[in-house]
Design a protein around this motif. Structure first.
Motif, PDB file in Angstrom:
ATOM      1  N   VAL A 142       0.842  -1.206   0.000  1.00 56.10           N
ATOM      2  CA  VAL A 142       0.000   0.000   0.000  1.00 56.10           C
ATOM      3  C   VAL A 142       0.869   1.246   0.000  1.00 56.10           C
ATOM      4  O   VAL A 142       0.603   2.221  -0.730  1.00 56.10           O
ATOM      5  N   LEU A 143       1.938   1.227   0.806  1.00 53.26           N
ATOM      6  CA  LEU A 143       2.823   2.376   0.875  1.00 53.26           C
ATOM      7  C   LEU A 143       3.539   2.602  -0.456  1.00 53.26           C
ATOM      8  O   LEU A 143       3.719   3.748  -0.893  1.00 53.26           O
ATOM      9  N   ALA A 144       3.926   1.523  -1.108  1.00 50.84           N
ATOM     10  CA  ALA A 144       4.570   1.653  -2.413  1.00 50.84           C
ATOM     11  C   ALA A 144       3.603   2.252  -3.436  1.00 50.84           C
ATOM     12  O   ALA A 144       3.982   3.124  -4.232  1.00 50.84           O
ATOM     13  N   GLY A 145       2.338   1.816  -3.409  1.00 47.44           N
ATOM     14  CA  GLY A 145       1.349   2.341  -4.340  1.00 47.44           C
ATOM     15  C   GLY A 145       1.082   3.818  -4.123  1.00 47.44           C
ATOM     16  O   GLY A 145       1.030   4.603  -5.071  1.00 47.44           O
ATOM     17  N   LEU A 146       0.927   4.195  -2.854  1.00 49.09           N
ATOM     18  CA  LEU A 146       0.693   5.610  -2.554  1.00 49.09           C
ATOM     19  C   LEU A 146       1.918   6.454  -2.882  1.00 49.09           C
ATOM     20  O   LEU A 146       1.801   7.569  -3.394  1.00 49.09           O
TER      21      LEU A 146
END
Length: 430
Positions: free
Chosen positions: A320-324
Motif C-alpha cells: 500500500v505504501l509503495a502504491g501511494l
C-alpha cells in the motif's frame, strides 16, 4: 565594471516540427554540459539520506539524525540563492570551483565527527558549511538551456527533461546511498557523496564553452534586481516548500517504517518507487502538447499532490505504501516542471539562475523542516507518524497557491533589464 550576459540564437530547428525530446537533445552542444551535469548533481540526492543513516547509526536517534540533516538543508536553502546570484553576475565556473572544494572538505569533516561520536553541536557546526556549499548544478544547467533555447518552444520540453533528470538522480541516489550505508559502512554514503561532488563538479565547471557568457559592460555598475522581488517567484517558493516537505517527510518516515518491520534495506526500494513515479510522470509531461495554461496546470497538479500525500499516514503495509508513494511521485513532476517553466516567463534572463536557486533552496528548506519534524514525530509517536508532515506541508502550500495564483501571470515589460537582455512578453505554452 559590471558583467553582462551574451546569448546565442537557438540551435534548434524552427517550431514547424513538434517539440520533443529528440529535437531537444539534437541541439548543438548540449551534451557537453548534460553528461558532467548529471554526474555533478547526483550527490544532491544522496546527501540528506546519507546524513540521516549515518547519524542515526551513531546516535540511535532519528530526531538527532533529522536535526543534523535539517541544518544542512537550511544552510543550503539560505546560501543557494546567493550562490545563484553570484553565478549570474560573475560566471558559473567562478562560483562552482571553490564551492565544490569547500563542500568536499566539509562533508568529510562531518563524516569524521559522526564516526568519532562527537556531540550534536559539533555535527551542526560541520553541517552548516556542508549545506551552504552544495553545488547548484541543477539551476546552472537550466540557465544553460535558457541560453541555448531562448524564445524556443522547446523550453517546456527542456524543463520536463530537467525534472526527469532530477528524478533519475532521486531514483539512483537514495538506492546507492542506502546500499552503501547498510551493506558497506554507515559512512560510505557521505564519503561517496563527497567524492562524486568533487569529480563531477570539476568536470562540469570545465565546460566553459556552454556556460552563459560574462563580459565587461561599460564603466558604470548596473544594479541587479533580485529575482525575489518578482511576486510570482515568491508564490512559487511557497509551492516548492510544500514539495520539499514531501521529500523530507518521506525520507525519514520510510526509513523508520522499514526498520520497524525489520527490513531496513527496503527503504531505498520504496523511496525509489516514489522517485520513479516522479520520473515517469515527468517524461509524460514533456511529451504532451499541453492545451492548458501553465498556471492552471500548476494548480491541478498540486491538488493531486495534496490528495495523494494525505493518504500516506494511513498506510500500514509495504504494498500500500509503495502504491501511494508512486501516486505522490507522479503528482510532484507536473508541479515541478510547471513551476520551472513559469520562471522563464516571470523572471528576466539575467536573474534566472538566482530564481532557479530560490526554488531549489525552497525544496531544500522544506525538506529540512520536514526531516526535523518527521524525525521528532517518529521518535515520540507511532511508526508512520512522520507521514503527517507531507500532508500538512502540501495542504498549506496548496491554500497559498489558490489564494495567490493570479501573481503567476507575468506582465509584459518594455524596459531593458540588467545585463542588456530584454524580458520577452510571456506566451502560454500549449
Amino acid at each position: 565594471m559590471e558583467s553582462t550576459v551574451t546569448t546565442e540564437p537557438s540551435k534548434t530547428s524552427p517550431a514547424s516540427s513538434r517539440p520533443g525530446y529528440g529535437q531537444l537533445l539534437r541541439t548543438r552542444g548540449v551534451w557537453t554540459f548534460l553528461l558532467p551535469g548529471f554526474a555533478a548533481r547526483q550527490p544532491f540526492a544522496m546527501l540528506t539520506i546519507s546524513i540521516v543513516l549515518l547519524v542515526q547509526h551513531t546516535t540511535g536517534s532519528y530526531g538527532a539524525a533529522g536535526a543534523a540533516a535539517a541544518v544542512t538543508g537550511v544552510s543550503m536553502a539560505l546560501f543557494a540563492p546567493y550562490s545563484g546570484r553570484l553565478a549570474d553576475r560573475y560566471g558559473q565556473r567562478t562560483v562552482l570551483i571553490p564551492g565544490v572544494l569547500v563542500h568536499t572538505l566539509a562533508g568529510l569533516t562531518l563524516t569524521a565527527l559522526a564516526l568519532a561520536d562527537a556531540p550534536l553541536w559539533a555535527l551542526f557546526a560541520a553541517a552548516v558549511p556542508t549545506g551552504a556549499s552544495v553545488p547548484q548544478v541543477g539551476p546552472m544547467v537550466r540557465a544553460r538551456w535558457g541560453v541555448k533555447l531562448q524564445d524556443s518552444p522547446l523550453m517546456t520540453t527542456a524543463a520536463a527533461f530537467e525534472s526527469v533528470t532530477d528524478e533519475l538522480t532521486f531514483v539512483v541516489g537514495p538506492l546507492l546511498a542506502t546500499a552503501l550505508c547498510t551493506a558497506v559502512d554507515p559512512a560510505a554514503g557521505l564519503v561517496t557523496e563527497a567524492a562524486l561532488t568533487l569529480v563531477g563538479g570539476l568536470l562540469f565547471a570545465a565546460q566553459k564553452s556552454t556556460q552563459p557568457s560574462v563580459t565587461v559592460d561599460g564603466h558604470a555598475r548596473v544594479r541587479h534586481a533580485s529575482a525575489l522581488r518578482v511576486p510570482g517567484v515568491r508564490v512559487l517558493i511557497v509551492t516548492f516548500l510544500g514539495i520539499g516537505s514531501v521529500f523530507g517527510g518521506m525520507q525519514v518516515s520510510l526509513a523508520a517504517f522499514t526498520e520497524s518491520i525489520g527490513e531496513p534495506g527496503l527503504n531505498g526500494v520504496l523511496y525509489g518507487v516514489f522517485a520513479a513515479g516522479n520520473m515517469l510522470s515527468g517524461i509524460a509531461c514533456g511529451a504532451i502538447a499541453w492545451k492548458i495554461a501553465p498556471q492552471r496546470r500548476l494548480v491541478l497538479g498540486y491538488v493531486a499532490l495534496a490528495l495523494a500525500a494525505s493518504g500516506l499516514w494511513a498506510a500500514h503495509s509495504v504494498l500500500v505504501l509503495a502504491g501511494l508513494g508512486l501516486l505522490v511521485g507522479m503528482s510532484i513532476a507536473p508541479a515541478l516542471i510547471t513551476g520551472y517553466t513559469l520562471v522563464e516567463n516571470l523572471v528576466p534572463a539575467g536573474a534566472r539562475t538566482e530564481a532557479f536557486t530560490w526554488l531549489t533552496g525552497a525544496v531544500a528548506l522544506g525538506q529540512a523542516a520536514a526531516v526535523t519534524v518527521a524525525g521528532q514525530l517518529e521518535d515520540r509517536f507511532w511508526d508512520g507518524a512522520g507521514f503527517l508532515v507531507p500532508m500538512g506541508g502540501t495542504l498549506i502550500a496548496l491554500a497559498t497557491l489558490l489564494a495567490l495564483r493570479s501573481r503567476l501571470s507575468a506582465r509584459p515589460r518594455s524596459r531593458t533589464v540588467a545585463r542588456g537582455v530584454g524580458h520577452r512578453v510571456p506566451v502560454t505554452v500549449d
